[in-house]
Design a protein around this motif. Sequence first.
Motif, mmCIF file in Angstrom:
data_model
loop_
_atom_site.group_PDB
_atom_site.id
_atom_site.type_symbol
_atom_site.label_atom_id
_atom_site.label_comp_id
_atom_site.label_asym_id
_atom_site.label_seq_id
_atom_site.Cartn_x
_atom_site.Cartn_y
_atom_site.Cartn_z
ATOM 1 N N ALA A 67 7.717 7.627 -22.219
ATOM 2 C CA ALA A 67 8.140 6.523 -21.348
ATOM 3 C C ALA A 67 6.934 5.750 -20.825
ATOM 4 N N SER A 68 7.143 4.469 -20.580
ATOM 5 C CA SER A 68 6.058 3.616 -20.082
ATOM 6 C C SER A 68 6.544 2.786 -18.898
ATOM 7 N N VAL A 69 5.606 2.248 -18.149
ATOM 8 C CA VAL A 69 5.939 1.428 -16.977
ATOM 9 C C VAL A 69 6.781 0.229 -17.415
ATOM 10 N N GLY A 70 7.848 -0.018 -16.701
ATOM 11 C CA GLY A 70 8.716 -1.146 -17.006
ATOM 12 C C GLY A 70 9.877 -0.809 -17.909
ATOM 13 N N GLN A 71 9.865 0.379 -18.479
ATOM 14 C CA GLN A 71 10.966 0.789 -19.353
ATOM 15 C C GLN A 71 12.236 0.980 -18.526
ATOM 16 N N ARG A 72 13.377 0.636 -19.078
ATOM 17 C CA ARG A 72 14.637 0.688 -18.348
ATOM 18 C C ARG A 72 15.512 1.836 -18.853
ATOM 19 N N ILE A 73 16.370 2.315 -17.949
ATOM 20 C CA ILE A 73 17.297 3.379 -18.310
ATOM 21 C C ILE A 73 18.562 3.211 -17.468
ATOM 22 N N THR A 74 19.677 3.690 -17.990
ATOM 23 C CA THR A 74 20.929 3.650 -17.238
ATOM 24 C C THR A 74 21.104 4.971 -16.497
ATOM 25 N N MET A 75 21.527 4.868 -15.239
ATOM 26 C CA MET A 75 21.665 6.048 -14.391
ATOM 27 C C MET A 75 22.992 5.965 -13.638
ATOM 28 N N ALA A 76 23.640 7.100 -13.452
ATOM 29 C CA ALA A 76 24.898 7.143 -12.702
ATOM 30 C C ALA A 76 24.876 8.320 -11.736
ATOM 31 N N GLY A 77 25.506 8.133 -10.576
ATOM 32 C CA GLY A 77 25.634 9.218 -9.612
ATOM 33 C C GLY A 77 24.621 9.139 -8.494
ATOM 34 N N PRO A 78 24.602 10.177 -7.656
ATOM 35 C CA PRO A 78 25.458 11.365 -7.675
ATOM 36 C C PRO A 78 26.911 11.019 -7.342
ATOM 37 N N ARG A 79 27.843 11.774 -7.931
ATOM 38 C CA ARG A 79 29.262 11.511 -7.702
ATOM 39 C C ARG A 79 29.699 11.990 -6.325
ATOM 40 N N GLY A 80 29.097 13.061 -5.854
ATOM 41 C CA GLY A 80 29.457 13.617 -4.551
ATOM 42 C C GLY A 80 28.510 14.748 -4.219
ATOM 43 N N SER A 81 28.295 14.978 -2.936
ATOM 44 C CA SER A 81 27.334 15.998 -2.523
ATOM 45 C C SER A 81 28.050 17.209 -1.935
ATOM 46 N N PHE A 82 27.617 18.398 -2.351
ATOM 47 C CA PHE A 82 28.117 19.653 -1.800
ATOM 48 C C PHE A 82 27.104 20.096 -0.742
ATOM 49 N N ILE A 83 27.444 19.904 0.526
ATOM 50 C CA ILE A 83 26.500 20.153 1.601
ATOM 51 C C ILE A 83 26.522 21.624 2.003
ATOM 52 N N VAL A 84 25.367 22.280 1.899
ATOM 53 C CA VAL A 84 25.219 23.664 2.353
ATOM 54 C C VAL A 84 24.477 23.633 3.688
ATOM 55 N N PRO A 85 25.105 24.082 4.771
ATOM 56 C CA PRO A 85 24.436 24.063 6.065
ATOM 57 C C PRO A 85 23.118 24.842 6.042
ATOM 58 N N THR A 86 22.204 24.433 6.888
ATOM 59 C CA THR A 86 20.890 25.085 6.924
ATOM 60 C C THR A 86 20.807 26.165 7.993
ATOM 61 N N ASP A 87 21.874 26.358 8.779
ATOM 62 C CA ASP A 87 21.783 27.273 9.912
ATOM 63 C C ASP A 87 22.291 28.684 9.614
ATOM 64 N N TYR A 88 22.342 29.077 8.358
ATOM 65 C CA TYR A 88 22.653 30.465 8.032
ATOM 66 C C TYR A 88 21.515 31.374 8.515
ATOM 67 N N ASP A 89 21.826 32.672 8.677
ATOM 68 C CA ASP A 89 20.792 33.620 9.097
ATOM 69 C C ASP A 89 19.702 33.772 8.047
ATOM 70 N N TRP A 90 20.095 33.629 6.785
ATOM 71 C CA TRP A 90 19.119 33.716 5.694
ATOM 72 C C TRP A 90 19.640 32.966 4.481
ATOM 73 N N HIS A 91 18.718 32.620 3.597
ATOM 74 C CA HIS A 91 19.031 31.893 2.365
ATOM 75 C C HIS A 91 18.365 32.615 1.199
ATOM 76 N N LEU A 92 19.097 32.733 0.089
ATOM 77 C CA LEU A 92 18.543 33.278 -1.152
ATOM 78 C C LEU A 92 18.686 32.221 -2.233
ATOM 79 N N LEU A 93 17.569 31.842 -2.834
ATOM 80 C CA LEU A 93 17.550 30.829 -3.881
ATOM 81 C C LEU A 93 17.080 31.482 -5.171
ATOM 82 N N VAL A 94 17.914 31.403 -6.205
ATOM 83 C CA VAL A 94 17.630 32.065 -7.481
ATOM 84 C C VAL A 94 17.683 31.025 -8.591
#
Length: 210
Positions: A67-94
Amino acid sequence: MIFAGEALADFLSQSFDDHVKLIFSAEDGTEVMRDYTPRSFDPAKRELTIEFSLHGDGFASSWAAGASVGQRITMAGPRGSFIVPTDYDWHLLVGDDTALPAIARRLEELPAEAVATVVVQTASEDRRQFRSRSTFGVVRVDHPQDLLREIEALELPSGEGYIWCATEAKVAARVRELLVVEKGHGKHAIRASAYWKDGASAHHEKFGED
């Protein structure tokens, strides 16, 4: 890679694991679509950052490498966001390499009082240093089976936690099984997705969101 332009004036990504669909044009005129995580967005500059893995054996990877500067592309979305609250006691990311942008974004968005554990399997040379205001630890492994062994051996903390996982389809399904069926973590507090599937292209799947 940074995408910019007036077409992004109303762009909105509210969740760390949102996806936009990039639509490429193949040489024969057909459309090739791939899902990518919005790594960050600057509304003032109207600049959207998306990370590509330049592994050299995929359509999108090859496009990004050339890819180079000025190149164009078609993009769609996001369709909708799944919000995960940040106030849990702990988070595990895998996750694996495909999940690194989402994991990095999540850590950066967690508040200072949050506690997180990250388990990542990276087949590439991407050994990025994650940044976060939260207290977090990272376990890195090289192979999918090593990731599963880490999850098997993991003792979940007390309190209410949220688990997010994105890997290859069979691995993601097994991670969810280990955590929900064998370790008893609540189905309501886990989101396990296949960001890809061995032998398939453009695969995206979520497990057990019931």
